[in-house]
Enzyme design. Structure first.
Site, PDB file in Angstrom:
ATOM      1  N   GLU A 147      -7.809   8.410   4.432  1.00  0.00           N
ATOM      2  CA  GLU A 147      -6.999   9.312   5.256  1.00  0.00           C
ATOM      3  C   GLU A 147      -6.126  10.220   4.383  1.00  0.00           C
ATOM      4  OE1 GLU A 147      -5.103   7.590   8.851  1.00  0.00           O
ATOM      5  OE2 GLU A 147      -3.270   8.298   7.894  1.00  0.00           O
ATOM      6  N   THR A 163       3.287   8.752  10.540  1.00  0.00           N
ATOM      7  CA  THR A 163       3.802   7.375  10.578  1.00  0.00           C
ATOM      8  C   THR A 163       4.033   6.821   9.171  1.00  0.00           C
ATOM      9  OG1 THR A 163       1.537   6.564  10.706  1.00  0.00           O
ATOM     10  CG2 THR A 163       2.740   6.727  12.764  1.00  0.00           C
ATOM     11  N   GLU A 171      -6.240  -6.865  18.847  1.00  0.00           N
ATOM     12  CA  GLU A 171      -5.060  -7.203  19.606  1.00  0.00           C
ATOM     13  C   GLU A 171      -5.430  -8.068  20.810  1.00  0.00           C
ATOM     14  OE1 GLU A 171      -3.825  -3.318  20.738  1.00  0.00           O
ATOM     15  OE2 GLU A 171      -4.192  -2.626  18.700  1.00  0.00           O
ATOM     16  N   ARG A 200      -4.609   6.297  -1.990  1.00  0.00           N
ATOM     17  CA  ARG A 200      -3.969   5.112  -1.418  1.00  0.00           C
ATOM     18  C   ARG A 200      -3.960   4.035  -2.474  1.00  0.00           C
ATOM     19  NH1 ARG A 200      -4.261   4.311   4.819  1.00  0.00           N
ATOM     20  NH2 ARG A 200      -3.213   6.241   5.373  1.00  0.00           N
ATOM     21  N   ARG A 256       0.462  -9.077  14.000  1.00  0.00           N
ATOM     22  CA  ARG A 256      -0.706  -9.100  14.873  1.00  0.00           C
ATOM     23  C   ARG A 256      -1.774 -10.013  14.316  1.00  0.00           C
ATOM     24  NH1 ARG A 256      -4.106  -3.842  13.615  1.00  0.00           N
ATOM     25  NH2 ARG A 256      -3.597  -3.664  11.429  1.00  0.00           N
ATOM     26  N   ARG A 291       0.845  -1.196   0.000  1.00  0.00           N
ATOM     27  CA  ARG A 291       0.000   0.000   0.000  1.00  0.00           C
ATOM     28  C   ARG A 291       0.880   1.245   0.000  1.00  0.00           C
ATOM     29  NH1 ARG A 291      -1.593   2.004   5.278  1.00  0.00           N
ATOM     30  NH2 ARG A 291       0.298   3.096   4.710  1.00  0.00           N
ATOM     31  N   ARG A 299       3.401   0.639   3.069  1.00  0.00           N
ATOM     32  CA  ARG A 299       3.157  -0.399   4.070  1.00  0.00           C
ATOM     33  C   ARG A 299       3.094  -1.719   3.304  1.00  0.00           C
ATOM     34  NH1 ARG A 299       4.138   1.321   8.794  1.00  0.00           N
ATOM     35  NH2 ARG A 299       2.712   3.069   8.578  1.00  0.00           N
ATOM     36  N   CYS A 346      -0.771  11.135   8.034  1.00  0.00           N
ATOM     37  CA  CYS A 346      -0.231  10.676   9.312  1.00  0.00           C
ATOM     38  C   CYS A 346       1.281  10.563   9.192  1.00  0.00           C
ATOM     39  CB  CYS A 346      -0.826   9.318   9.667  1.00  0.00           C
ATOM     40  SG  CYS A 346      -0.248   8.750  11.268  1.00  0.00           S
TER      41      CYS A 346
END
Ligand code: ZN
Ligand code: ZN
Lengths: 166, 340
Positions: B110, B158, B201, B114, B196, B22, B165, B156
């Protein structure tokens, strides 16, 4: 424990979402988890607040001023620090020095390595420029301004050659 | 018709279900989507649609998510094509999709853009090459926001840098059985990755499916990030396979595999969770030759098709859970054949 959404089936799934420091926890059954969109791949990004909302905990930043505002989106650094949200790409340039410590904290590094946008952008800008010149050339031909035509032709050729070399 | 990628099995498909790349991108000098009005968002949708139409050799069709019934939006989430956020607030956003659904572009989630490419099995290089191609083609028209120091500028922080990603969906029932997942989590986090469970989680995920992704996007090139992820995936794969070999020698496992298949072939009511749990066991047993049938392809396709949204979308109607569970059981029986 029963599912907190439907209350009918046993909860098998634990979902934790942190948005700007606000953590919400849910125990859901499988159906409700699926209905809530907790799909196999989970969220696409990471919650902004997870790492960025931590801004507010830094006292130096809480006193951040409103004096400088981003020319594109109008946000001050205080807006960004309080919401944990950057307004637009230009905020990163406007508030580069203030944002850098957080970027460092997230990535451990502050300098990009990898694909650059410049190749594509430069290429497309040259293409646009050529198209613009061709239009001018057409107009010059129509008004029989051959002197201008010659100049424009040279310019176009120069750009096209340069593009193919690169 | 072209088979959708998620119903196929790729390289190392016995352990790696799928690969996802992504890329987060934004248009220059425009506020991020959450700060835009509906009209401004619409402008961006149109600009991205125009840019995508000019990509040669890769037809992408536009899906107006806002006009879809809820079950179809859920199915898109289940197939990893849109996020839950976009499914819930689709106004002024959209989705571009290739016919085999490997390539998708989310508009105004976001970030403005994307780009996502999915592959069956382990295929980080292949998926990245395609994502890179789509990115360059779109970037040519759209002028993505970029800074020499911070790389691609994203909503973001990050995602700053490559905006990439890379994720692998791993099927790890044997490692899970051994209680080795916690150790794995600790190890990969030291290597700049996260792993994960497929359901949030802190809980044992359904079907022993785990997602492993790169965490850092700034200061590491796409190639290095992918090589890092690939190298660790290969290690995990080896461990999972050797654990499975040990499992396969136990008579209890053979019994468990046959019983699991028996339930799937005879049940009249199957919840998603239950079906996934049995399919997970049947999948490794089929891949390891413990069960002569079904094929791993059949099981993989089923794992996708039995999801609530996908199931209702295929049926073309909404159904309450009880009806869905009966429909799911019938679907599984039809695919696996009824035991005589
Ligand atoms: Zn529930
Ligand atoms: Zn701004």
């Amino acid at each position: 424990m029963m599912c907190e959404r439907c209350g009918k089936r046993p909860a098998t799934t634990y979902v934790k979402r942190t948005i700007n420091g606000q953590t919400t926890e849910w125990h859901l059954c499988a159906e409700c988890a699926a209905a809530e969109g907790v799909g196999l791949f989970g969220g696409f990004g990471f919650g902004v607040g997870d790492l960025f909302g931590g801004f507010l905990t830094q006292p130096a930043l809480r006193s951040a001023g409103d004096a400088v505002r981003c020319a594109t989106c109008g946000k001050s650094f205080r807006d960004i620090a309080e919401s944990g949200q950057v307004g637009c790409p230009d905020c990163y340039t406007t508030f580069y020095e203030q944002l850098r410590p957080s970027v460092q904290r997230i990535h451990g590094k502050t300098v990009h390595a990898g694909k650059t946008a410049l190749t594509g952008t430069k290429e497309s800008r040259i293409k646009e420029e050529i198209e613009k010149l061709k239009k001018e050339l057409q107009e010059a031909i129509e008004r029989q301004d051959y002197e201008t035509c010659a100049v424009l032709r040279d310019k176009i050729k120069e750009l096209e050659d340069g593009r193919h070399d690169g | 018709m072209m088979d959708k990628w998620y119903r196929t099995v790729g390289k190392h498909g016995d352990v790696v279900m799928s690969t996802r790349i992504r890329l987060a991108r934004n248009l220059e000098h425009r506020p991020f989507p959450r700060f835009l009005s509906k009209e401004q968002r619409q402008e961006i949708v149109e600009a991205v649609k125009d840019a995508a139409a000019a990509i040669s050799g890769l037809p992408l069709h536009f899906v107006d998510v806002a006009t879809l019934p809820e079950r179809e939006r859920l199915a898109l989430v289940e197939r990893h094509l849109i996020s839950f956020e976009l499914a819930n607030a689709p106004e002024g956003s959209g989705l571009l999709l290739s016919e085999d659904e490997r390539v998708s572009v989310m508009i105004n989630e976001e970030d403005h853009v994307r780009i996502q490419v999915m592959s069956a099995g382990l295929d980080l290089e292949g998926a990245y090459a395609l994502a890179d191609q789509v990115d360059s083609a779109l970037g040519e028209k759209l002028h993505f926001a970029y800074d020499e120091r911070l790389g691609f500028l994203t909503a973001c922080p990050t995602n700053l840098g490559t905006g990439m990603r890379a994720s692998l969906m791993l099927h790890l029932p044997a490692l899970e059985e051994q209680g080795a997942i916690q150790t794995l989590e600790n190890t990969v986090s030291k290597l700049g990755l996260t792993i994960r469970g497929s359901y949030g989680e802190g809980t044992r995920p359904h079907g022993a499916l785990y997602q492993m992704s790169n965490q850092v996007t700034l200061g590491i090139s796409e190639k290095a990030a992918i090589e890092n992820l690939n190298g660790i995936a290969v290690q995990i794969m080896k461990q999972e396979i050797s654990m499975r070999q040990r499992l396969f020698t136990q008579p209890e496992f053979e019994d468990h595999a046959w019983r699991s298949l028996g339930v799937l072939q005879t049940a009249r009511i199957l919840t998603y969770e239950e079906a996934l749990r049995f399919l997970s066991t049947v999948r490794i047993a089929a891949a390891g030759g413990v069960l002569p049938s079904p094929t791993i392809e059949t099981v993989t396709a089923l794992m996708s098709d039995i999801q609530p949204g996908c199931l209702m979308t295929a049926a073309g109607e909404d159904m309450p859970p009880q009806i869905r569970d009966r429909r799911r059981a019938a679907m599984v029986r039809a695919a696996l054949g009824r035991a005589e």
